[in-house]
Design a protein around this motif. Structure first.
Motif, short mmCIF file in Angstrom:
data_model
loop_
_atom_site.label_atom_id
_atom_site.label_comp_id
_atom_site.label_asym_id
_atom_site.label_seq_id
_atom_site.Cartn_x
_atom_site.Cartn_y
_atom_site.Cartn_z
N GLU A 80 29.20 57.34 12.10
CA GLU A 80 29.67 56.05 12.58
C GLU A 80 30.94 55.67 11.82
O GLU A 80 31.08 55.96 10.64
CB GLU A 80 28.59 54.97 12.37
N HIS A 81 31.84 55.00 12.53
CA HIS A 81 33.09 54.60 11.91
C HIS A 81 32.91 53.34 11.07
O HIS A 81 31.97 52.59 11.31
CB HIS A 81 34.16 54.40 12.99
N PRO A 82 33.78 53.12 10.08
CA PRO A 82 34.96 53.94 9.71
C PRO A 82 34.59 55.23 8.98
O PRO A 82 33.56 55.31 8.32
CB PRO A 82 35.74 53.01 8.79
N ILE A 83 35.48 56.23 9.14
CA ILE A 83 35.30 57.54 8.51
C ILE A 83 36.51 57.78 7.60
O ILE A 83 37.66 57.50 7.98
CB ILE A 83 35.19 58.65 9.57
N ARG A 84 36.24 58.31 6.41
CA ARG A 84 37.32 58.61 5.46
C ARG A 84 37.14 60.01 4.91
O ARG A 84 36.02 60.48 4.68
CB ARG A 84 37.34 57.60 4.32
N LEU A 85 38.28 60.67 4.70
CA LEU A 85 38.31 61.98 4.04
C LEU A 85 38.97 61.80 2.67
O LEU A 85 40.04 61.18 2.57
CB LEU A 85 39.11 62.99 4.87
N ARG A 86 38.32 62.31 1.63
CA ARG A 86 38.89 62.22 0.28
C ARG A 86 38.91 63.62 -0.35
O ARG A 86 37.93 64.35 -0.28
CB ARG A 86 38.07 61.28 -0.61
N LEU A 87 40.06 63.98 -0.94
CA LEU A 87 40.20 65.22 -1.70
C LEU A 87 40.42 64.87 -3.17
O LEU A 87 41.24 64.01 -3.49
CB LEU A 87 41.39 66.05 -1.19
N LEU B 43 37.92 71.80 -6.62
CA LEU B 43 38.44 70.95 -5.57
C LEU B 43 37.25 70.41 -4.78
O LEU B 43 36.35 71.16 -4.41
CB LEU B 43 39.37 71.74 -4.63
N ILE B 44 37.21 69.11 -4.56
CA ILE B 44 36.10 68.47 -3.87
C ILE B 44 36.61 67.85 -2.57
O ILE B 44 37.59 67.10 -2.57
CB ILE B 44 35.45 67.39 -4.75
N CYS B 45 35.90 68.18 -1.48
CA CYS B 45 36.16 67.55 -0.19
C CYS B 45 35.01 66.60 0.12
O CYS B 45 33.84 67.02 0.10
CB CYS B 45 36.27 68.60 0.91
N GLU B 46 35.33 65.35 0.39
CA GLU B 46 34.31 64.36 0.70
C GLU B 46 34.65 63.67 2.01
O GLU B 46 35.80 63.26 2.22
CB GLU B 46 34.23 63.30 -0.40
N VAL B 47 33.64 63.54 2.87
CA VAL B 47 33.80 62.80 4.13
C VAL B 47 32.72 61.72 4.15
O VAL B 47 31.52 62.02 4.06
CB VAL B 47 33.67 63.72 5.35
N SER B 48 33.16 60.46 4.26
CA SER B 48 32.23 59.33 4.24
C SER B 48 32.25 58.64 5.59
O SER B 48 33.30 58.52 6.25
CB SER B 48 32.64 58.32 3.16
#
Length: 793
Positions: free
Chosen positions: A722-729, A736-741
Motif C-alpha cells: 500500500e502507498h506511500p512506498i519508499r526505496l532506501r539505499l 549495501l542495504i536495500c530497503e523498501v517500505s
C-alpha cells in the motif's frame, strides 16, 4: 616583615590600593624619591611616573609584578627604578592592596660578593661539581669529594665517565652533554653505588648550564641530592600497590604465582622463583603436619631481568628435591625468611649442595638472595626465592618486611586458587559457552565489555550482548538473572538466546521485554513442577540505536538505567521508565527515545557494579560518573578503570556485567531515499537511478545484484503493498542495504514455485543473491530489506 638583622640600607616601600591611590609611604621611599609621606599619601600613584613612562599592568589573576619604571624625584629628576609589587590578602572589606618595593642602593653588586659566591660553592649543603666546555671536572666542593670517594686533585680534569667507570656514569655524562649543547637545565634520577659505599643510593642530579655575560654556555654545574629514603619509600609503595592490583586477578594457581614473580622483577629483585609444595591428594591441599627435609617442590613460576630466565635450573612444571641447608628447605623448616649473605653464611656456602646452581650464581653475578615462605591461613604452601645481580645493594630488613607483605598477599591468593580451582574451571567453561566471545563490529557502535563472576558464589546469571539489526541498526542488551550457580547460568543462556531470537524479528524494545517476561513466567512454572519453589526472576535493559537517524530507543525491566556520556558534556543517567522485573507477568513496559550525537558513550551495567556494602548507591553512581568524565577515548581502558574504581580489590560479592558503546553516525552521503510511484513502468527508471547511485558511491561491482533486488522488492511493493512506498539505499565499508517500505502490515514469505508458475521466484532469488534478508514492522507498515556484501568472495 623579615627577620630583624642589622641593616644600614633601607628598602623603599609603598602601599597602593586597587584604585591606584597611595596609602602608605615609608622612610625608604622618601630617601629614594625625596617626597615626604604627607606630600604623596592619598594621591594617585600615577603622579610619580615620569612623562612618557608606559606602565604594563599585571596579567589577570597575577599577584606579583616586576619591572623598571621612570619615577619623578622631588627635585624634578627622572630616576629609573627597579620595582617589585606583591598583591596582599583581602582585608575585612575585601580590599586587596599592592605592596611596592624597590631594592636599596646597597643591592648593587659589591666586591665582597665574589667571596660569597665562592663560599657558596665550597660550603654548599649539597654535593656540587663544575665541568668546563669539554665536560672535564674543574671544581668540586667537599661534599662531592666524599660522594666520589676521591680527593679533588685526583679527579680534576677527568670526565664523568672516567671518574665513575660505570654505565650509569656514561649515561650521566651524556646528560651533561645534552644540557651543554641545548642550554636547558634538567633533572636526572640515577641509582648507583659511589666511591667506597657499601649500599647504592638514589641520586637526583640537577644539571644546569653555566653561561657568561654574553649568554654563551661555558660549562655545566651538577648538584646532587641524595633522596634514597624517598626513593625506597616510593619503590615500596609502588610495589605494594602493584601487588594489590596484579596479584590474584584469577583463581588460577599458576597465574597467581607468575603474577607474584612478575610484580617483584625488576622493581624489587632481578630473579624470582616460586616453588609450591606438592599436594597430598586430589584436593590440592598440602600435606598436614610439620615439614621435614628433604622437601619436594614443584616450580610453578619464575621471572628474570634476563629474557628466558637463564638463571633458572628448574623449568616451570618440573619437580625438584631440596635437601636441608638449601635456601628453599632452610626457610620452610624454619618457617621464616632467611637472607644470605649474613653473619652466619655466605651465598657460596648456602648453595654448596648444588654445583649447577653455584655456577649459575657466579655466571650471572648474583650476590644476594632471600628465601620467603609462602603461607596462608596457618598452612605453608611453598617458597619464593628472590635474588639480586644487577642491583648492587643487598637485601635490608625493610626489604624483608616488604617481601613478606607481598608474599603474604600472594599466599592468600594462591590458597584461594587451590580451594576453588575446580569450581573456577567449571565456571569459566560455562561462562565462555554462554557469553559472547567477542563483540561484533558494526557501523552503529564500537563496544567494549567486561564480565566478572562473584568471588565466592561462583558464576551467576549476568549477561550482555550486542546484536546487529537490519538497516545498520544495533541492539544492546544487559541482563541479570537472580541467584548464582548452574541453574542461574542455564536460565541466563536461555534468556540470551530468546533475546537474540526476538531481536531477529525486529521487535520494539518494549515489545521484546513483554515476550521475555512471558518466557520467564513459563520458566518459573516449569522449574516449580518438580515440587521446588521454582521461582525465576531477572532484570533486563534493551536498547536499539539507529546510526542514520541517531535515535536510540531504550526500555528496561527493573534494571539500573544506563549512563550517557555525550561528547563534550558531563555524564548523566538516562530517564527510562523502570518497568517491573521479568517474571511478574501481565504488566506493561515503556520505552524512551533520545537523540545521540556522534561519539556519545552509553554505559550499560548490572547492579553488581554499583551495589556495595562500603557505600550507598548514590555514591557509587557518582563514582561511575567521575570515571566517565575522565574518558580519554579508549573504551577498554575506561572499562578497566571503572572496575578498578568501583569494585573492591578482594573480589565482588555479585556478578558484574559492563558494556560500553560509543555511537557512530552514518553520513547522509551514504544514504539515499526515493519515493516510488504506483506505476510498474517506473521500476526500470528506478533501477537505473540505483545503479547510477552505486557508481557515484564507487560500488559499481554490486550493480547487477542491486538491480535484481531493487526490481523484485519494488515490484512486490507496488503489486501487493500500500502507498506511500519508499526505496532506501544505505551502505558502509562492507555492506549495501536495500530497503523498501510501504503502508501494508502483511509480511512477505518465501514459497516454492512450480515448474510452470509465472511468479513466486522473486524472493527466492533475493535470498540466493544476498547475504541475508528479512522484514520488520514499523508504525507506518512494514519494511522489506536485503543486505548485499561488498567484500569479495
Amino acid at each position: 616583615m623579615g627577620p630583624v638583622v642589622p641593616d644600614e640600607d633601607a628598602t623603599a616601600r609603598a602601599v597602593i590600593d586597587e584604585h591606584g591611590i597611595l596609602r602608605q609611604w615609608d622612610e625608604g621611599a622618601r630617601l629614594l624619591l625625596g617626597h615626604a609621606p604627607a606630600d604623596v599619601e592619598g594621591r594617585p600613584a600615577a603622579g610619580l611616573l615620569a612623562p612618557g613612562t608606559v606602565l604594563t599592568p599585571p596579567a589577570p589573576g597575577e599577584d606579583r609584578w616586576s619591572g623598571t619604571l621612570g619615577l619623578l624625584h622631588r627635585d624634578g629628576r627622572t630616576l629609573s627604578v627597579p620595582l617589585l609589587a606583591h598583591r596582599g590578602r583581602p582585608d575585612r572589606d575585601g580590599r586587596r592592596d599592592w605592596l611596592v618595593l624597590s631594592p636599596p642602593a646597597g643591592g648593587a653588586r659589591r666586591p665582597e660578593d665574589d667571596f660569597l659566591t665562592s663560599a657558596a660553592l665550597i660550603q654548599s649543603p649539597c654535593p656540587t661539581a663544575v665541568f668546563d666546555e669539554r665536560l672535564r671536572l674543574r671544581a668540586v666542593n667537599e661534599l662531592m669529594t666524599e660522594v666520589i670517594g676521591l680527593p679533588e686533585e685526583r679527579v680534576r680534569g677527568l670526565r664523568m665517565s672516567e671518574i665513575g667507570g660505570k654505565p650509569e656514569s656514561v649515561e650521566l655524562e651524556q646528560q651533561l652533554y645534552d644540557v651543554f649543547t641545548s642550554g636547558v637545565r634538567r633533572d636526572v634520577e640515577t641509582y648507583l653505588r659511589t666511591g667506597g659505599e657499601q649500599h647504592a643510593h638514589a641520586w637526583l642530579a640537577r644539571v644546569a648550564p653555566l653561561t657568561d655575560a654574553a649568554g654563551r654556555v661555558r660549562g655545566v654545574c651538577v648538584t646532587a641530592h641524595d633522596f634514597t629514603d624517598q626513593y625506597r619509600a616510593r619503590e615500596r609503595l609502588q610495589l605494594v600497590n602493584e601487588a594489590s592490583v596484579r596479584i590474584g586477578s584469577t583463581l588460577d594457581v599458576t597465574r597467581t604465582a607468575q603474577e607474584l614473580a612478575d610484580v617483584c622483577v625488576p622493581a624489587f629483585a632481578d630473579f624470582v622463583s616460586v616453588d609450591l609444595l606438592e599436594p597430598a591428594d586430589s584436593s590440592g591441599d598440602p600435606a598436614p603436619g610439620p615439614i621435614t627435609a628433604p622437601v619436594t617442590l614443584r616450580r610453578v613460576a619464575h621471572q628474570s631481568v634476563h629474557p628466558g630466565s637463564p638463571e633458572a635450573v628448574v623449568k616451570p612444571g618440573h619437580v625438584d628435591v631440596y635437601p636441608a641447608s638449601s635456601p628453599q628447605a632452610d626457610s620452610l623448616l624454619a618457617g621464616r625468611t632467611i637472607v644470605v649473605p649474613d653473619e652466619t653464611a655466605t651465598l657460596e656456602e648456602w648453595l654448596s649442595w648444588d654445583r649447577l646452581r653455584g655456577e649459575r650464581v657466579a655466571e650471572y653475578g648474583i650476590h644476594a638472595s632471600m628465601s620467603v615462605p609462602i603461607q596462608a591461613r596457618g598452612a605453608t604452601l611453598g617458597v619464593a626465592v628472590l635474588s639480586r645481580s644487577r642491583r648492587p645493594d643487598p637485601f635490608t630488613p625493610d626489604d624483608v618486611l616488604l617481601a613478606e607483605e607481598v608474599t603474604a598477599r600472594a599466599g592468600v591468593c594462591i590458597d584461594n586458587a587451590r580451594r576453588f580451582s575446580r569450581e573456577r574451571e567449571t565456571a569459566l567453561a560455562l561462562q565462555r559457552s554462554l557469553l559472547p566471545r567477542s563483540l561484533p563490529r558494526t557501523a552503529a557502535v564500537q563496544a567494549a565489555s567486561r564480565y566478572l563472576p562473584a568471588a565466592r558464589a561462583g558464576v551467576g546469571g549476568d549477561w550482555f550482548d550486542v546484536i546487529p539489526l537490519s538497516g545498520m541498526r544495533v541492539a544492546m542488551v544487559v541482563g541479570d538473572v537472580v541467584g548464582h550457580g548452574i541453574q542461574a547460568s542455564a536460565t541466563m543462556g536461555r534468556l540470551r538466546t530468546a533475546v537474540r531470537t526476538l531481536a531477529d524479528i525486529d521487535l520494539a524494545p518494549e515489545e521484546l521485554l513483554t515476550h521475555l517476561d512471558d518466557l520467564v513466567v513459563r520458566l518459573s512454572a516449569e522449574a516449580g513442577s518438580d515440587g521446588t519453589t521454582g521461582e525465576v526472576g531477572a532484570t533486563c535493559l534493551y536498547a536499539v540505536y539507529d546510526p542514520v537517524s541517531r535515535r536510540c530507543t531504550v526500555a528496561r525491566a527493573g534494571h539500573p538505567p544506563p549512563v550517557l556520556l555525550p561528547p563534550g558534556g558531563p555524564p548523566r543517567h538516562i530517564a527510562v521508565p523502570a518497568g517491573p522485573p521479568l517474571g511478574l507477568g501481565g504488566m506493561p513496559f515503556e520505552s524512551a527515545e533520545l537523540d545521540l550525537p556522534e561519539g556519545s558513550v552509553l554505559t550499560l551495567y548490572t547492579d553488581g557494579l554499583v551495589e556495595s556494602r562500603e557505600r550507598d548507591l548514590d555514591a557509587s553512581h557518582r563514582l561511575l560518573c567521575q570515571v566517565l568524565e575522565r574518558y580519554s577515548g579508549s573504551l577498554d581502558e575506561t572499562c578497566h578503570e571503572i572496575l578498578q574504581t568501583l569494585l573492591p580489590p578482594g573480589g565482588v560479592s555479585d556478578d558484574v556485567a559492563l558494556l560500553l558503546a560509543r555511537t557512530y553516525e552514518l553520513p547522509s552521503s551514504q544514504v539515499v531515499v526515493w519515493d516510488v510511484p504506483a506505476d510498474p513502468s517506473r521500476v526500470a527508471p528506478l533501477r537505473k537511478r540505483a545503479v547510477e547511485q552505486l557508481d557515484a558511491w564507487g560500488l559499481s561491482e554490486a550493480g547487477f545484484t542491486t538491480e535484481l533486488v531493487v526490481s523484485e522488492l519494488v515490484t512486490n511493493a507496488i503489486r501487493y503493498g500500500e502507498h506511500p512506498i519508499r526505496l532506501r539505499l544505505i551502505h558502509d565499508d562492507t555492506t549495501l542495504i536495500c530497503e523498501v517500505s510501504d503502508s501494508s502490515h502483511t509480511a512477505p514469505h518465501l514459497r516454492r514455485a512450480k515448474t510452470f508458475d509465472e511468479g513466486g521466484r522473486g524472493l527466492l532469488l533475493v535470498a540466493q543473491l544476498t547475504q541475508r534478508w528479512g522484514s520488520r514492522h514499523t508504525a507506518e507498515g512494514k519494511t522489506i530489506w536485503a543486505e548485499i556484501s561488498l567484500l569479495g568472495e
